[in-house]
Design a protein around this motif. Sequence first.
Motif, mmCIF file in Angstrom:
data_model
loop_
_atom_site.group_PDB
_atom_site.id
_atom_site.type_symbol
_atom_site.label_atom_id
_atom_site.label_comp_id
_atom_site.label_asym_id
_atom_site.label_seq_id
_atom_site.Cartn_x
_atom_site.Cartn_y
_atom_site.Cartn_z
ATOM 1 N N VAL A 182 0.797 -1.105 -0.108
ATOM 2 C CA VAL A 182 -0.013 0.008 0.010
ATOM 3 C C VAL A 182 0.894 1.174 0.021
ATOM 4 O O VAL A 182 1.904 1.447 0.798
ATOM 5 N N ALA A 183 0.520 2.155 -0.699
ATOM 6 C CA ALA A 183 1.483 3.462 -1.020
ATOM 7 C C ALA A 183 0.753 4.556 -0.317
ATOM 8 O O ALA A 183 -0.522 4.879 -0.666
ATOM 9 N N LYS A 184 1.265 5.054 0.682
ATOM 10 C CA LYS A 184 0.614 6.063 1.463
ATOM 11 C C LYS A 184 1.366 7.358 1.424
ATOM 12 O O LYS A 184 2.577 7.437 1.520
ATOM 13 N N GLY A 185 0.767 8.560 1.202
ATOM 14 C CA GLY A 185 1.083 9.704 0.886
ATOM 15 C C GLY A 185 0.339 10.774 1.383
ATOM 16 O O GLY A 185 -0.532 10.588 2.071
ATOM 17 N N THR A 186 0.943 12.253 0.780
ATOM 18 C CA THR A 186 0.213 13.324 1.058
ATOM 19 C C THR A 186 -0.298 14.107 -0.350
ATOM 20 O O THR A 186 0.264 13.799 -1.288
ATOM 21 N N PHE A 187 -1.348 14.691 -0.222
ATOM 22 C CA PHE A 187 -1.663 15.577 -1.448
ATOM 23 C C PHE A 187 -1.949 16.976 -0.993
ATOM 24 O O PHE A 187 -2.192 17.187 0.054
ATOM 25 N N ARG A 188 -1.548 17.722 -2.034
ATOM 26 C CA ARG A 188 -1.962 19.134 -2.067
ATOM 27 C C ARG A 188 -2.722 19.720 -3.277
ATOM 28 O O ARG A 188 -2.245 19.470 -4.348
ATOM 29 N N LEU A 189 -3.673 20.553 -2.975
ATOM 30 C CA LEU A 189 -4.554 20.643 -4.194
ATOM 31 C C LEU A 189 -4.829 22.311 -4.142
ATOM 32 O O LEU A 189 -5.486 22.525 -3.150
ATOM 33 N N VAL A 190 -4.422 22.981 -5.141
ATOM 34 C CA VAL A 190 -4.626 24.477 -5.373
ATOM 35 C C VAL A 190 -5.450 24.549 -6.419
ATOM 36 O O VAL A 190 -5.065 24.116 -7.440
ATOM 37 N N GLN A 191 -6.418 25.607 -6.282
ATOM 38 C CA GLN A 191 -7.414 25.913 -7.279
ATOM 39 C C GLN A 191 -7.878 27.659 -7.335
ATOM 40 O O GLN A 191 -8.101 27.871 -6.014
ATOM 41 N N PRO A 193 -10.487 30.108 -9.623
ATOM 42 C CA PRO A 193 -11.324 30.118 -10.576
ATOM 43 C C PRO A 193 -10.807 31.192 -11.465
ATOM 44 O O PRO A 193 -10.111 32.050 -11.252
ATOM 45 N N PRO A 194 -11.132 31.044 -12.733
ATOM 46 C CA PRO A 194 -12.015 29.984 -13.462
ATOM 47 C C PRO A 194 -11.223 28.618 -13.737
ATOM 48 O O PRO A 194 -11.969 27.487 -13.641
ATOM 49 N N ASN A 195 -10.003 28.572 -14.295
ATOM 50 C CA ASN A 195 -9.312 27.662 -14.658
ATOM 51 C C ASN A 195 -7.847 27.331 -14.376
ATOM 52 O O ASN A 195 -7.169 26.973 -15.144
ATOM 53 N N THR A 196 -7.444 27.632 -13.186
ATOM 54 C CA THR A 196 -6.055 27.485 -12.550
ATOM 55 C C THR A 196 -6.244 26.741 -11.443
ATOM 56 O O THR A 196 -6.856 26.720 -10.387
ATOM 57 N N TRP A 197 -5.291 25.645 -11.421
ATOM 58 C CA TRP A 197 -5.159 24.665 -10.671
ATOM 59 C C TRP A 197 -3.820 24.025 -10.508
ATOM 60 O O TRP A 197 -3.132 24.002 -11.485
ATOM 61 N N HIS A 198 -3.619 23.423 -9.414
ATOM 62 C CA HIS A 198 -2.339 22.522 -8.990
ATOM 63 C C HIS A 198 -2.623 21.411 -8.283
ATOM 64 O O HIS A 198 -3.154 21.686 -7.202
ATOM 65 N N VAL A 199 -1.944 20.207 -8.442
ATOM 66 C CA VAL A 199 -2.253 19.252 -7.629
ATOM 67 C C VAL A 199 -0.769 18.485 -7.587
ATOM 68 O O VAL A 199 0.072 18.314 -8.548
ATOM 69 N N GLY A 200 -0.272 18.390 -6.351
ATOM 70 C CA GLY A 200 0.911 17.325 -6.054
ATOM 71 C C GLY A 200 0.470 16.223 -5.212
ATOM 72 O O GLY A 200 -0.111 16.581 -4.067
ATOM 73 N N VAL A 201 1.119 15.008 -5.391
ATOM 74 C CA VAL A 201 0.986 13.832 -4.477
ATOM 75 C C VAL A 201 2.361 13.487 -4.343
ATOM 76 O O VAL A 201 3.116 13.100 -5.222
ATOM 77 N N VAL A 202 2.864 13.122 -3.051
ATOM 78 C CA VAL A 202 3.983 12.679 -2.642
ATOM 79 C C VAL A 202 3.861 11.302 -1.916
ATOM 80 O O VAL A 202 3.106 11.290 -0.961
#
Length: 421
Positions: A182-191, A193-202
């Motif tokens: 099982v791979a356990k980690g963290t995520f961060r989601l930035v958004q 509006p209207p169409n700007t976003w970022h997601v990172g998973v470690v």
Amino acid sequence: MSDGLLGFAHLNHRPSESGWQSDSSTPKESKVFTTCTTVLGPLLEGYPPDSSAKHEDAAKHSFSLKKLFGAKSGKSKEEEAKARDAEIKFVLQAAATPLASVPKQISLPRPTTPELTQNQRTTRDVLKKYIAASGGYNSHMAQQGSVISGHITLWASEVVMGDKTVYASPNARPPPGAGADVAKGTFRLVQMPPNTWHVGVVVGDTKIEATCDGELVWRRSSWMPSTTAKGPVRPLRQLLAGLDPPTVADVFASGEYQGDEGMEGDECMCIKVMANPLALMSMSTGGGNVGGRQQDVCDVLAYQVEGFFSKASGLLIGLRDHHLTKTKTASNSTIYWERVMVTRVEDFQPIEGGMIIPRRGRSVLSVAKRCDDDTSGTIRAWVREEWEVGSVGQDASAMQGLLTRPADLIMTASSASLHRG
């Protein structure tokens, strides 16, 4: 659930996903990103790269579903570590940063719209109820961005070749504190509006990110070159799964009401959105040489997403999407990839500003590959995911640096504009 678009029988009919929550361990920082630029073809948006790639760079970074989940017993510790590393990369690439291949309309459904069909009126009524349940129209319009962080757990549960199971994880229903599979980690989601976003998973030393600056979508990871996505700007699937209610209301406003359908015992109203042919065409690649690399011909044949809105609460509690791609390789082989992802979200809570979002979610992703010159039949892999939101902030402007294009992607975008013009 319906069969896959290719007729892959019972593609996503597997035991229901577990309900446990991931632990609170914090992963290490990731390795330095590779900065070489390539074009992200449709195959790489939702599936592992095909192991039949001929050029050296692609082969170096590609995965084979036939070999990836071979029996781990009897291997040396070094071989098991390599297999474990490959598995983590596979589940991250397949499930951590998927796009919803339907662009936003940048407008919320208005209270009154003339000359609607009965189906459109029903769709509008479902979304009006959703907007009210998720915080109201004013809170949707006032939303200026968010930063959501939490914990994520991913694991590959099974691989089937034809009628034979070649890999089955001992953690099909992992308990709290489950071990190495099982791979356990963290995520961060930035958004914003209207169409700007970022997601990172470690996960440990392994990291993958996806970013959209409103004009271009790109990915980078700790093991593959930076890549740009073809086609129109479109939202992250995580946003469409309820983490950004305005995105939900916007995307499904162009959908069609499909009637009532149950999800895990809850009565729901289902709305379906299909990507239009022009969007599918723009996401496809026509082969040729890009950046000194020979590209396969990849056609995105179909994409559809269904939202399940609870009759009791009006909230979106489930999402199901299908993505079908055909690839023609340099050796003239035709490969079909089908991706089906089903998500259930729950534990809805209000956030600052008045909107209501789910705090937990779980998904089952099935990836199927069929090659026209392969006698082994269809290969299917199942990946499971669970996430839990830990914190939600409203000051997305503080994360502006995450949305800056790397220099190599700026050059790529400029070059693409010149070729189109």
